[in-house]
Design a protein around this motif. Structure first.
Motif, PDB file in Angstrom:
ATOM      1  N   PHE A 387      -2.381  -1.100  12.870  1.00 19.91           N
ATOM      2  CA  PHE A 387      -1.257  -1.835  13.461  1.00 19.91           C
ATOM      3  C   PHE A 387       0.018  -0.998  13.566  1.00 19.91           C
ATOM      4  N   LEU A 388      -0.051   0.263  13.219  1.00 18.60           N
ATOM      5  CA  LEU A 388       1.137   1.120  13.316  1.00 18.60           C
ATOM      6  C   LEU A 388       1.452   1.436  14.770  1.00 18.60           C
ATOM      7  N   GLU A 389       2.752   1.577  15.060  1.00 17.13           N
ATOM      8  CA  GLU A 389       3.166   2.009  16.383  1.00 17.13           C
ATOM      9  C   GLU A 389       2.763   3.465  16.587  1.00 17.13           C
ATOM     10  N   PRO A 390       2.581   3.912  17.842  1.00 15.96           N
ATOM     11  CA  PRO A 390       2.026   5.254  18.098  1.00 15.96           C
ATOM     12  C   PRO A 390       2.680   6.404  17.342  1.00 15.96           C
ATOM     13  N   PRO A 391       4.024   6.488  17.247  1.00 21.00           N
ATOM     14  CA  PRO A 391       4.597   7.628  16.501  1.00 21.00           C
ATOM     15  C   PRO A 391       4.192   7.627  15.027  1.00 21.00           C
ATOM     16  N   PHE A 392       4.182   6.460  14.411  1.00 25.85           N
ATOM     17  CA  PHE A 392       3.830   6.376  12.993  1.00 25.85           C
ATOM     18  C   PHE A 392       2.312   6.500  12.812  1.00 25.85           C
ATOM     19  N   GLN A 393       1.573   6.072  13.795  1.00 21.47           N
ATOM     20  CA  GLN A 393       0.119   6.267  13.767  1.00 21.47           C
ATOM     21  C   GLN A 393      -0.205   7.763  13.778  1.00 21.47           C
ATOM     22  N   ALA A 394       0.527   8.521  14.594  1.00 18.34           N
ATOM     23  CA  ALA A 394       0.331   9.967  14.638  1.00 18.34           C
ATOM     24  C   ALA A 394       0.684  10.605  13.292  1.00 18.34           C
ATOM     25  N   ASP A 395       1.768  10.135  12.664  1.00 21.27           N
ATOM     26  CA  ASP A 395       2.143  10.656  11.345  1.00 21.27           C
ATOM     27  C   ASP A 395       1.058  10.338  10.321  1.00 21.27           C
ATOM     28  N   PHE A 396       0.480   9.158  10.407  1.00 21.24           N
ATOM     29  CA  PHE A 396      -0.586   8.745   9.492  1.00 21.24           C
ATOM     30  C   PHE A 396      -1.791   9.674   9.636  1.00 21.24           C
ATOM     31  N   HIS A 397      -2.161   9.983  10.880  1.00 17.06           N
ATOM     32  CA  HIS A 397      -3.312  10.852  11.127  1.00 17.06           C
ATOM     33  C   HIS A 397      -3.049  12.286  10.667  1.00 17.06           C
ATOM     34  N   ALA A 398      -1.799  12.735  10.806  1.00 18.11           N
ATOM     35  CA  ALA A 398      -1.456  14.113  10.451  1.00 18.11           C
ATOM     36  C   ALA A 398      -1.221  14.290   8.959  1.00 18.11           C
ATOM     37  N   ALA A 399      -1.158  13.187   8.217  1.00 15.41           N
ATOM     38  CA  ALA A 399      -0.849  13.255   6.792  1.00 15.41           C
ATOM     39  C   ALA A 399      -1.916  14.030   6.035  1.00 15.41           C
ATOM     40  N   GLY A 400      -1.444  14.866   5.110  1.00 12.03           N
ATOM     41  CA  GLY A 400      -2.376  15.692   4.354  1.00 12.03           C
ATOM     42  C   GLY A 400      -2.858  15.070   3.065  1.00 12.03           C
ATOM     43  N   ASP A 401      -2.221  13.975   2.636  1.00 11.91           N
ATOM     44  CA  ASP A 401      -2.645  13.321   1.397  1.00 11.91           C
ATOM     45  C   ASP A 401      -2.245  11.856   1.445  1.00 11.91           C
ATOM     46  N   GLU A 402      -2.605  11.138   0.380  1.00  6.41           N
ATOM     47  CA  GLU A 402      -2.358   9.696   0.353  1.00  6.41           C
ATOM     48  C   GLU A 402      -0.866   9.370   0.351  1.00  6.41           C
ATOM     49  N   SER A 403      -0.058  10.160  -0.372  1.00  9.89           N
ATOM     50  CA  SER A 403       1.385   9.901  -0.394  1.00  9.89           C
ATOM     51  C   SER A 403       1.992  10.020   0.996  1.00  9.89           C
ATOM     52  N   ALA A 404       1.531  11.003   1.770  1.00 13.36           N
ATOM     53  CA  ALA A 404       2.052  11.177   3.132  1.00 13.36           C
ATOM     54  C   ALA A 404       1.627  10.006   4.016  1.00 13.36           C
ATOM     55  N   ARG A 405       0.421   9.490   3.814  1.00  8.76           N
ATOM     56  CA  ARG A 405      -0.017   8.320   4.593  1.00  8.76           C
ATOM     57  C   ARG A 405       0.818   7.090   4.214  1.00  8.76           C
ATOM     58  N   GLN A 406       1.075   6.936   2.918  1.00  8.45           N
ATOM     59  CA  GLN A 406       1.914   5.816   2.483  1.00  8.45           C
ATOM     60  C   GLN A 406       3.336   5.954   3.036  1.00  8.45           C
ATOM     61  N   ARG A 407       3.821   7.185   3.133  1.00  9.06           N
ATOM     62  CA  ARG A 407       5.158   7.398   3.673  1.00  9.06           C
ATOM     63  C   ARG A 407       5.225   6.996   5.131  1.00  9.06           C
ATOM     64  N   ALA A 408       4.167   7.230   5.895  1.00  7.56           N
ATOM     65  CA  ALA A 408       4.135   6.799   7.299  1.00  7.56           C
ATOM     66  C   ALA A 408       4.243   5.283   7.396  1.00  7.56           C
ATOM     67  N   ILE A 409       3.590   4.568   6.487  1.00  7.09           N
ATOM     68  CA  ILE A 409       3.664   3.101   6.472  1.00  7.09           C
ATOM     69  C   ILE A 409       5.073   2.642   6.106  1.00  7.09           C
ATOM     70  N   ILE A 410       5.666   3.285   5.105  1.00 10.13           N
ATOM     71  CA  ILE A 410       7.038   2.954   4.710  1.00 10.13           C
ATOM     72  C   ILE A 410       8.002   3.222   5.867  1.00 10.13           C
ATOM     73  N   ASP A 411       7.827   4.350   6.557  1.00 16.43           N
ATOM     74  CA  ASP A 411       8.671   4.671   7.716  1.00 16.43           C
ATOM     75  C   ASP A 411       8.551   3.589   8.779  1.00 16.43           C
ATOM     76  N   GLN A 412       7.345   3.100   9.002  1.00 15.73           N
ATOM     77  CA  GLN A 412       7.137   2.057   9.999  1.00 15.73           C
ATOM     78  C   GLN A 412       7.890   0.780   9.620  1.00 15.73           C
ATOM     79  N   ILE A 413       7.748   0.342   8.392  1.00 10.93           N
ATOM     80  CA  ILE A 413       8.422  -0.885   7.957  1.00 10.93           C
ATOM     81  C   ILE A 413       9.935  -0.713   8.008  1.00 10.93           C
ATOM     82  N   ALA A 414      10.431   0.444   7.561  1.00 11.50           N
ATOM     83  CA  ALA A 414      11.875   0.686   7.545  1.00 11.50           C
ATOM     84  C   ALA A 414      12.467   0.674   8.946  1.00 11.50           C
ATOM     85  N   SER A 415      11.670   1.010   9.941  1.00 12.02           N
ATOM     86  CA  SER A 415      12.176   1.061  11.314  1.00 12.02           C
ATOM     87  C   SER A 415      12.377  -0.326  11.913  1.00 12.02           C
TER      88      SER A 415
END
Length: 440
Positions: A387-415
């Protein structure tokens, strides 16, 4: 004319203020060939004015939810008012007004839906992954999430503002583990950069030692305090939350002084806070009671103008007394805020805190807001990038670890704006659309 004082562009020169250097104008990704009659700092301000992040502030909570009425400030109108106060004060002190303006416009961009309550909830949820801090989120947005330029390797460089403007926007120029120690021995929860944004943070702070803020950041910070301390009072009175005549009652007076002491001035003698109240209440422009008429609204507006002028002039006079008439820019000086001004501004914030933020009627609202953010976070963690918007979806896919994936989700909610958060929660968590207010 030296390269330090002008910027060469095709067909002419855009003059810069004295004291700024080529290093101050540098951008993280170098840009060339601009054929416009604007300084680098004027372009920074324009980029912020045209950003989607600034537009979203129009639907984010300042003190009360944007859908409560059509008078109260939103994060956007607050930011515009901060920019007006900061631009004028900075210009008088010799700062480039566009650098201060850019900092003021950007200072709240990182705030999530539901204001400071939303920030508190997100910080708790993100604790295992570096936490959440609105000011660190602002830096992340300016240098990564709101993209105008890219690095040669494809990484986002955000809006690619100048070093001076980015440094001015950093209200807390340290990482979480470098935060100052508070009087109670704990470390401040405020910080200006997440660990995965340290590369750009270090670039911004090149040549600066310690935790000092730039002069332009100090002006922005003071303008923020001045603007919201005064305007929150105006909003609260117009919305019927309180009247300033309440403060003539000894019980109410003690309540406000105690809140001011506990929230803003824990090291200050309460007697000094009472003295600040006496000074403000004795001013001719002080409005004890307002009946909502045009004449009453005009009196309130006059009071806000007088208070802004009072606080700004006191800071200007004290700073000029300390440094003389030379231009005060970047890391060459510090803003001087008299103790009495600190106490008066804090007292104004304490009034708003007493009758709005800490009022019992707000508690169910805050609880509902927590439910919305926690519910959204839980769903997005469970569903990954679905359900992430495309920019945050791309960040999620590019994430190298679980913390980076969680950060993409946090970025999405904060936006999200307040309304978007409610809509996502109702639609995704409960499977029904909602188009109205917090308690719909």
């Amino acid at each position: 004319m030296s390269a330090q004082n002008v910027e060469r562009v095709e067909g002419g020169y855009a003059a810069l203020r004295p004291g700024y250097t080529e290093a101050d104008e540098a951008r993280w990704v170098p840009e060339h060939g601009k054929s416009v009659y604007r300084s680098s700092f004027e372009r920074d301000r324009a980029r912020l004015l045209h950003s989607s992040a600034l537009r979203r502030l129009g639907a984010k909570t300042q003190v009360v939810s944007p859908d409560v009425d059509d008078f109260s400030r939103t994060r956007l109108t607050h930011s515009l008012e901060v920019a007006q106060v900061g631009r004028d004060l900075g210009r008088l002190l010799g700062c480039d007004p566009d650098v201060v303006d850019a900092a003021c416009l950007s200072h709240d961009l990182g705030h999530p839906p539901f204001g400071h309550n939303g920030e508190t909830v997100l910080n708790a949820l993100a604790a295992p992954h570096g936490g959440f801090e609105g000011n660190a989120q602002t830096l992340r947005l300016l240098t990564r999430l709101e993209t105008k330029r890219f690095h040669s390797d494809g990484r986002s460089a955000g809006l690619n503002l100048t070093r001076a403007s980015l440094d001015a926007a950093v209200k807390y120029p340290w990482r979480a583990h470098e935060a100052p120690i508070l009087p109670d021995g704990s470390r401040s929860a405020k910080f200006g950069a997440y660990e995965d944004d340290v590369e750009v943070f270090d670039w911004i702070r090149a040549g600066v030692t310690g935790r000092r803020k730039s002069m332009e950041a100090q002006v922005m910070d003071a303008a923020d305090d001045i603007a919201y301390s005064v305007h929150d009072i105006e909003d609260g009175v117009v919305n019927g939350r309180f009247q300033l005549k309440f403060l003539t009652d000894p019980l109410q007076r003690r309540r406000v002084v105690q809140t001011t002491h506990d929230w803003y001035l824990p090291e200050t003698d309460p007697a000094r806070i009472e003295a600040a109240l006496d000074r403000l209440a004795s001013a001719d422009s002080w409005v004890g009671e307002s009946d909502g008429s045009r004449r009453a609204l005009a009196a309130l507006k006059n009071m806000t103008s007088e208070l802004i002028g009072r606080f700004s002039h006191a800071i200007f006079a004290a700073t000029r007394e300390a440094y003389g008439d030379r231009p005060l820019v970047r890391h060459e000086a510090d803003l001087v805020v008299p103790d009495e001004t600190v106490e008066e501004v804090s007292l104004m914030k304490g009034i708003a805190a007493t009758y709005i933020m800490a009022s019992r009627e707000q508690k169910p609202v805050y609880a509902r807001q927590r439910e919305v953010i926690e519910g959204l976070y839980g769903l997005l963690v469970e569903t990954g990038d679905q359900f992430l918007e495309p920019p945050f979806q791309a960040d999620f896919h590019a994430a190298g670890d679980e913390s980076a994936r969680q950060r993409a989700i946090i970025d999405q909610i904060a936006s999200l704006t307040d309304g978007a958060a409610l809509e996502w929660y109702a639609t995704l968590v409960h499977g029904r659309p909602v188009f109205n207010r917090l308690f719909a």
